[in-house]
Design an enzyme around this catalytic site. Structure first.
Site, PDB file in Angstrom:
ATOM      1  N   TYR A 168       7.721   1.929   2.155  1.00  0.00           N
ATOM      2  CA  TYR A 168       6.886   1.015   2.942  1.00  0.00           C
ATOM      3  C   TYR A 168       5.412   1.402   2.794  1.00  0.00           C
ATOM      4  O   TYR A 168       4.569   0.566   2.459  1.00  0.00           O
ATOM      5  CB  TYR A 168       7.302   1.030   4.415  1.00  0.00           C
ATOM      6  CG  TYR A 168       6.585  -0.025   5.226  1.00  0.00           C
ATOM      7  CD1 TYR A 168       6.967  -1.363   5.145  1.00  0.00           C
ATOM      8  CD2 TYR A 168       5.497   0.301   6.034  1.00  0.00           C
ATOM      9  CE1 TYR A 168       6.305  -2.342   5.859  1.00  0.00           C
ATOM     10  CE2 TYR A 168       4.825  -0.679   6.756  1.00  0.00           C
ATOM     11  CZ  TYR A 168       5.235  -1.994   6.669  1.00  0.00           C
ATOM     12  OH  TYR A 168       4.555  -2.971   7.367  1.00  0.00           O
ATOM     13  N   SER A 211      -0.948  -3.155   5.933  1.00  0.00           N
ATOM     14  CA  SER A 211      -0.637  -2.464   7.189  1.00  0.00           C
ATOM     15  C   SER A 211      -1.556  -1.265   7.318  1.00  0.00           C
ATOM     16  O   SER A 211      -2.066  -0.771   6.302  1.00  0.00           O
ATOM     17  CB  SER A 211       0.820  -1.983   7.151  1.00  0.00           C
ATOM     18  OG  SER A 211       1.089  -1.100   8.217  1.00  0.00           O
TER      19      SER A 211
END
Ligand SMILES: NC(=O)c1ccc[n+]([C@@H]2O[C@H](COP(=O)([O-])OP(=O)(O)OC[C@H]3O[C@@H](n4cnc5c(N)ncnc54)[C@H](OP(=O)(O)O)[C@@H]3O)[C@@H](O)[C@H]2O)c1
Length: 253
Positions: A142, A129
């Site tokens: 995350y 990401s």
């Protein structure tokens, strides 16, 4: 093999790879979604139900990757977000995130590379990401696990390069993408400016084009490419001051 193929970016990979003629092993927890996708694809496609947070399921997938003679590509795509301050979030969910984003990626990649390196061809795509290059409140695990995925992929590239292997690796670093990700996380998309959103098919297409060219890090969208090139180089204090005001999390915690 594509993990997290039951929706979003994983399903987009499945459709594009089917167009290229790949036979597919589609992995996720929702059997019905996998079977529906498998039936719709114009290639041989197998729905393999597995929960990547469970060691036993990962062990079975790894065994399959080691023994699959036609293995050409592993897409480590399964993942999810959470939205709480780390110590306020339920620890089980945070542990599960590490199992899915880190342990599953490590174990499946280990099994797949054993096979692919023997063949001297093929590839691994790790779906990380843009969050790998920045932090934001409520996303400690995350961002950390996605940063690990990028560092891990770079390390693999060096290992493969050290023996002149033809196997390619890529860390795909998408920004905001229309999928079920934010629904699962329970976050409204309205908080995030429309211009920042991408479509899963464009993200997966850009990844496969990058793999063809041997690109190690693929960040779809020029705005996100500028962001990942500049943002990590800012002085720490300035970077963290900006991260504290992240539009993704403002007013959410
Ligand atoms: N959407 C975004 O804005 C965005 C941005 C950057 C990166 N990403 C990354 O892109 C990847 C794909 O996400 P997406 O956006 O396509 O979201 P999505 O539509 O929610 O898809 C997530 C996929 O992961 C699977 N999955 C989740 N937990 C799993 C588990 N324990 N075991 C097996 N499969 C599991 C889900 O399948 P089941 O529920 O059926 O198991 C689903 O197929 C993720 O790694 C995510 O971090 C997304």
């Amino acid at each position: 093999m594509i993990t997290g193929a039951s929706s979003g970016i994983g399903a987009a990979f499945a459709r594009l790879l089917a167009e290229r003629g790949y036979g597919l092993i589609l992995v996720a927890r929702r059997r019905e979604r996998l079977e529906r996708l498998a039936a719709e694809l114009p290639v041989e496609a197998e729905a393999l139900v597995a929960d990547l947070s469970l060691r036993e399921d990962r062990r079975k997938l790894a065994a399959r990757l080691r023994s699959e003679e036609r293995l050409a590509l592993l897409v480590n795509n399964a993942g999810f977000g959470t939205r709480n301050r780390f110590w306020e979030a339920d620890l089980e969910g945070q542990t599960r995130m590490h199992e899915v984003h880190v342990m599953a990626v490590a174990e499946l990649t280990h099994a797949a590379l054993g096979n692919l390196v023997r063949q001297g061809a093929g590839g691994i795509i790790n779906v990380a990401s843009v969050a790998a290059f920045s932090r934001s409140p409520g996303n400690a695990s995350y961002c950390a696990t996605k940063s690990w995925m990028v560092a891990f992929t770079e390390g693999l590239a060096l290992d493969l390069g050290s023996m002149g292997s033809g196997v390619k690796v890529q860390a795909l670093c998408p920004g905001f993408t229309y999928t079920e990700f934010h629904d699962v996380m329970g976050v409204s998309r309205d908080r995030i400016a429309r211009i920042l959103w991408m479509h899963s098919e464009d993200v997966a297409r850009r990844s496969l084009e990058g793999l063809d060219k041997g690109e190690l890090i693929v960040t779809p969208g020029w705005g996100y490419r500028m962001f990942t090139a500049i943002f990590p180089r800012l002085p720490l204090k300035l970077r963290m001051a900006l991260e504290a005001r992240s539009p993704h999390t403002r007013g959410r915690l």
